[in-house]
Motif scaffolding. Structure first.
Motif, PDB file in Angstrom:
ATOM      1  N   PRO A 172     -45.545 -47.736 -37.201  1.00 44.71           N
ATOM      2  CA  PRO A 172     -45.129 -48.716 -36.181  1.00 44.71           C
ATOM      3  C   PRO A 172     -45.848 -50.066 -36.286  1.00 44.71           C
ATOM      4  CG  PRO A 172     -46.402 -46.925 -35.191  1.00 44.71           C
ATOM      5  CD  PRO A 172     -46.153 -46.521 -36.611  1.00 44.71           C
ATOM      6  N   ARG A 173     -46.934 -50.139 -37.060  1.00 43.77           N
ATOM      7  CA  ARG A 173     -47.617 -51.439 -37.237  1.00 43.77           C
ATOM      8  C   ARG A 173     -46.845 -52.342 -38.190  1.00 43.77           C
ATOM      9  NH1 ARG A 173     -53.271 -48.847 -38.954  1.00 43.77           N
ATOM     10  NH2 ARG A 173     -51.755 -47.507 -40.016  1.00 43.77           N
ATOM     11  N   VAL A 174     -45.937 -51.771 -38.971  1.00 44.30           N
ATOM     12  CA  VAL A 174     -45.147 -52.541 -39.940  1.00 44.30           C
ATOM     13  C   VAL A 174     -44.026 -53.277 -39.216  1.00 44.30           C
ATOM     14  CG1 VAL A 174     -43.531 -52.310 -41.891  1.00 44.30           C
ATOM     15  CG2 VAL A 174     -45.616 -50.918 -41.804  1.00 44.30           C
ATOM     16  N   ARG A 175     -43.819 -54.547 -39.589  1.00 44.81           N
ATOM     17  CA  ARG A 175     -42.659 -55.276 -39.048  1.00 44.81           C
ATOM     18  C   ARG A 175     -41.472 -55.016 -39.967  1.00 44.81           C
ATOM     19  NH1 ARG A 175     -44.675 -59.521 -35.427  1.00 44.81           N
ATOM     20  NH2 ARG A 175     -46.916 -59.129 -35.336  1.00 44.81           N
ATOM     21  N   LYS A 176     -40.514 -54.296 -39.447  1.00 43.79           N
ATOM     22  CA  LYS A 176     -39.330 -53.977 -40.244  1.00 43.79           C
ATOM     23  C   LYS A 176     -38.370 -55.163 -40.193  1.00 43.79           C
ATOM     24  CE  LYS A 176     -38.516 -50.075 -37.751  1.00 43.79           C
ATOM     25  NZ  LYS A 176     -39.774 -49.838 -36.997  1.00 43.79           N
ATOM     26  N   VAL A 177     -37.879 -55.550 -41.347  1.00 45.07           N
ATOM     27  CA  VAL A 177     -36.816 -56.565 -41.414  1.00 45.07           C
ATOM     28  C   VAL A 177     -35.619 -55.809 -41.969  1.00 45.07           C
ATOM     29  CG1 VAL A 177     -36.090 -58.792 -42.332  1.00 45.07           C
ATOM     30  CG2 VAL A 177     -38.522 -58.362 -41.885  1.00 45.07           C
ATOM     31  N   MET A 178     -34.753 -55.393 -41.052  1.00 42.79           N
ATOM     32  CA  MET A 178     -33.695 -54.455 -41.428  1.00 42.79           C
ATOM     33  C   MET A 178     -32.350 -55.154 -41.498  1.00 42.79           C
ATOM     34  SD  MET A 178     -32.723 -50.915 -39.565  1.00 42.79           S
ATOM     35  CE  MET A 178     -31.281 -51.523 -38.701  1.00 42.79           C
ATOM     36  N   ASP A 179     -31.723 -55.087 -42.664  1.00 50.24           N
ATOM     37  CA  ASP A 179     -30.370 -55.624 -42.803  1.00 50.24           C
ATOM     38  C   ASP A 179     -29.354 -54.707 -42.134  1.00 50.24           C
ATOM     39  OD1 ASP A 179     -31.336 -57.638 -44.554  1.00 50.24           O
ATOM     40  OD2 ASP A 179     -29.638 -57.404 -45.918  1.00 50.24           O
ATOM     41  N   LEU A 180     -28.284 -55.332 -41.633  1.00 53.01           N
ATOM     42  CA  LEU A 180     -27.032 -54.604 -41.429  1.00 53.01           C
ATOM     43  C   LEU A 180     -26.094 -55.224 -42.444  1.00 53.01           C
ATOM     44  CD1 LEU A 180     -26.735 -54.454 -37.541  1.00 53.01           C
ATOM     45  CD2 LEU A 180     -27.233 -52.558 -39.110  1.00 53.01           C
ATOM     46  N   LYS A 181     -25.418 -54.405 -43.214  1.00 49.32           N
ATOM     47  CA  LYS A 181     -24.580 -54.941 -44.292  1.00 49.32           C
ATOM     48  C   LYS A 181     -23.184 -55.257 -43.757  1.00 49.32           C
ATOM     49  CE  LYS A 181     -27.909 -54.437 -47.313  1.00 49.32           C
ATOM     50  NZ  LYS A 181     -28.677 -55.624 -47.748  1.00 49.32           N
ATOM     51  N   ALA A 182     -22.800 -56.529 -43.870  1.00 51.90           N
ATOM     52  CA  ALA A 182     -21.487 -56.986 -43.417  1.00 51.90           C
ATOM     53  C   ALA A 182     -20.428 -56.601 -44.466  1.00 51.90           C
ATOM     54  CB  ALA A 182     -21.532 -58.495 -43.196  1.00 51.90           C
ATOM     55  N   PRO A 183     -19.133 -56.623 -44.074  1.00 48.39           N
ATOM     56  CA  PRO A 183     -18.088 -56.088 -44.969  1.00 48.39           C
ATOM     57  C   PRO A 183     -18.069 -56.698 -46.378  1.00 48.39           C
ATOM     58  CG  PRO A 183     -17.209 -56.383 -42.770  1.00 48.39           C
ATOM     59  CD  PRO A 183     -18.605 -56.932 -42.726  1.00 48.39           C
ATOM     60  N   ASP A 184     -18.270 -58.013 -46.506  1.00 50.49           N
ATOM     61  CA  ASP A 184     -18.154 -58.610 -47.841  1.00 50.49           C
ATOM     62  C   ASP A 184     -19.245 -58.142 -48.810  1.00 50.49           C
ATOM     63  OD1 ASP A 184     -15.986 -59.934 -46.802  1.00 50.49           O
ATOM     64  OD2 ASP A 184     -16.698 -61.959 -47.279  1.00 50.49           O
ATOM     65  N   SER A 185     -20.279 -57.500 -48.291  1.00 47.22           N
ATOM     66  CA  SER A 185     -21.311 -56.946 -49.194  1.00 47.22           C
ATOM     67  C   SER A 185     -20.726 -55.794 -49.996  1.00 47.22           C
ATOM     68  CB  SER A 185     -22.512 -56.432 -48.396  1.00 47.22           C
ATOM     69  OG  SER A 185     -22.145 -55.277 -47.642  1.00 47.22           O
ATOM     70  N   GLY A 186     -19.659 -55.176 -49.469  1.00 47.66           N
ATOM     71  CA  GLY A 186     -19.085 -53.978 -50.093  1.00 47.66           C
ATOM     72  C   GLY A 186     -19.830 -52.708 -49.708  1.00 47.66           C
ATOM     73  N   GLU A 187     -20.863 -52.835 -48.851  1.00 48.87           N
ATOM     74  CA  GLU A 187     -21.707 -51.676 -48.535  1.00 48.87           C
ATOM     75  C   GLU A 187     -21.819 -51.405 -47.029  1.00 48.87           C
ATOM     76  OE1 GLU A 187     -22.363 -49.529 -50.482  1.00 48.87           O
ATOM     77  OE2 GLU A 187     -23.334 -50.135 -52.347  1.00 48.87           O
ATOM     78  N   SER A 188     -20.889 -51.943 -46.227  1.00 48.28           N
ATOM     79  CA  SER A 188     -21.083 -51.777 -44.779  1.00 48.28           C
ATOM     80  C   SER A 188     -20.906 -50.315 -44.343  1.00 48.28           C
ATOM     81  CB  SER A 188     -20.201 -52.731 -43.977  1.00 48.28           C
ATOM     82  OG  SER A 188     -18.874 -52.556 -44.306  1.00 48.28           O
ATOM     83  N   LYS A 189     -20.231 -49.522 -45.153  1.00 46.26           N
ATOM     84  CA  LYS A 189     -20.108 -48.094 -44.815  1.00 46.26           C
ATOM     85  C   LYS A 189     -21.471 -47.399 -44.848  1.00 46.26           C
ATOM     86  CE  LYS A 189     -19.060 -47.101 -49.648  1.00 46.26           C
ATOM     87  NZ  LYS A 189     -19.396 -48.485 -50.064  1.00 46.26           N
ATOM     88  N   ARG A 190     -22.465 -48.017 -45.491  1.00 43.63           N
ATOM     89  CA  ARG A 190     -23.800 -47.392 -45.605  1.00 43.63           C
ATOM     90  C   ARG A 190     -24.709 -47.677 -44.411  1.00 43.63           C
ATOM     91  NH1 ARG A 190     -24.591 -45.946 -51.141  1.00 43.63           N
ATOM     92  NH2 ARG A 190     -26.443 -44.902 -50.392  1.00 43.63           N
ATOM     93  N   ASN A 191     -24.275 -48.566 -43.510  1.00 45.56           N
ATOM     94  CA  ASN A 191     -25.131 -48.867 -42.359  1.00 45.56           C
ATOM     95  C   ASN A 191     -25.413 -47.588 -41.576  1.00 45.56           C
ATOM     96  OD1 ASN A 191     -25.359 -51.699 -42.685  1.00 45.56           O
ATOM     97  ND2 ASN A 191     -23.327 -51.994 -41.787  1.00 45.56           N
ATOM     98  N   LEU A 192     -26.706 -47.326 -41.347  1.00 47.06           N
ATOM     99  CA  LEU A 192     -27.099 -46.138 -40.589  1.00 47.06           C
ATOM    100  C   LEU A 192     -27.396 -46.607 -39.171  1.00 47.06           C
ATOM    101  CD1 LEU A 192     -27.785 -43.109 -40.857  1.00 47.06           C
ATOM    102  CD2 LEU A 192     -30.116 -43.790 -41.489  1.00 47.06           C
TER     103      LEU A 192
END
Ligand code: SAM
Ligand code: 2KA
Ligand code: SF4
Ligand code: MG
Length: 232
Positions: A129-149
């Motif tokens: 929890p001390r780590v600052r997470k910079v978390m992407d959400l992948k938008a459709p044009d990335s081709g990977e939005s189905k992988r968003n957890l």
């Protein structure tokens, strides 16, 4: 000199322990943080090798393969040699290597300000929890939005950030709606960043203003400074 059975066991245990503490690393470098909330700080980057995603616009394809197996203690020593307060663990997808969690914890124990760049496709619940997470959400044009957890949103802390990298007006509208639907801005800072070379940064800025969005516009500072040169 002959090695007796118990010495051999000690040697095996030791090498097993250090093998368990190794990570595949593409590069370690010292630069200026070009993204997210720590932008502008002198930072040491630890780039882990490998990624299970293939975002069409990925600027780090060179980290998908190769790399060197490095002991975590050896990584910590190289990080320390640069004398920076900030460390950014990135990739590739750093969380694709389970032992990344150990590296993150040890970096925090040593007193660094630690950030983690992650795709949002792998469970983040065990990140220190001390780590600052910079978390992407992948938008459709990335081709990977189905992988968003999407369950990852439940593990965000107020110091974390959600980043969406936007390649088109359609990506922008998707991002705007996702932020509203999940009230992501109530959980942590939200960053919208144009895909380098795809969408006009000024257009994205104007859309954000027009819609009065509760998000922070972001340009990759290192690309302004060094273009696409690896090692920065
Ligand atoms: C290379 S990724 C590594 C970490 C992790 N795999 C991820 O996707 O967050 C680091 C950051 O760079 C962003 N990025 C990659 N290619 C980009 C591009 N062409 N333009 C803008 N941002 C990009 C990613 O979206 C991510 O936020
Ligand atoms: N200067 C610089 N800042 C960065 N912030 C995040 C990066 C990344 O590739 O994850 C990155 C990078 O590659 N270079
Ligand atoms: S998840 Fe990150 S490293 Fe992997 S392809 Fe996408 S942007 Fe590149
Ligand atoms: Mg990068």
């Amino acid at each position: 000199m002959a090695v007796n059975a118990s010495d051999a066991n000690v040697a095996n245990t030791t090498s097993a322990a250090s093998a368990a503490e190794r990570l595949r690393i593409t590069e370690i470098f010292h630069s200026i943080q070009g993204e997210a909330d720590a932008i502008g700080w002198r930072t040491v980057f630890v780039r882990l090798t490998g990624c299970p995603l293939r975002c069409v616009w990925c600027d780090t394809e060179y980290s998908f393969y190769g790399g060197d197996w490095r002991d975590i203690d050896d990584i910590l020593a190289e990080v320390a040699s640069h004398g920076a307060k900030h460390v950014c663990v990135t990739g590739g997808e750093p969380l694709a290597q389970k032992r990344c969690l150990i590296l993150l914890r040890k970096l925090c124990d040593e007193g660094y300000e630690v950030s983690l760049e992650t795709s949002g496709a792998i469970d983040v619940s065990d990140v220190d929890p001390r780590v600052r997470k910079v978390m992407d959400l992948k938008a459709p044009d990335s081709g990977e939005s189905k992988r968003n957890l999407w369950t990852n949103l439940n593990h965000l802390l107020p110091h974390d950030q959600v980043k969406i990298v936007i390649a088109s007006r359609a990506d922008y509208e998707w991002s705007r709606d996702v932020v509203a639907e999940h009230a992501i801005d109530k959980r942590c800072m939200v960053l919208f960043s144009p895909v380098h070379g795809a969408v006009e940064p000024r257009a994205l800025a104007e859309w954000i203003i027009e819609d009065k969005l509760p998000v922070r516009f972001q340009l990759q500072l290192h690309k302004l400074l060094w273009q696409d040169a690896p090692g920065h």
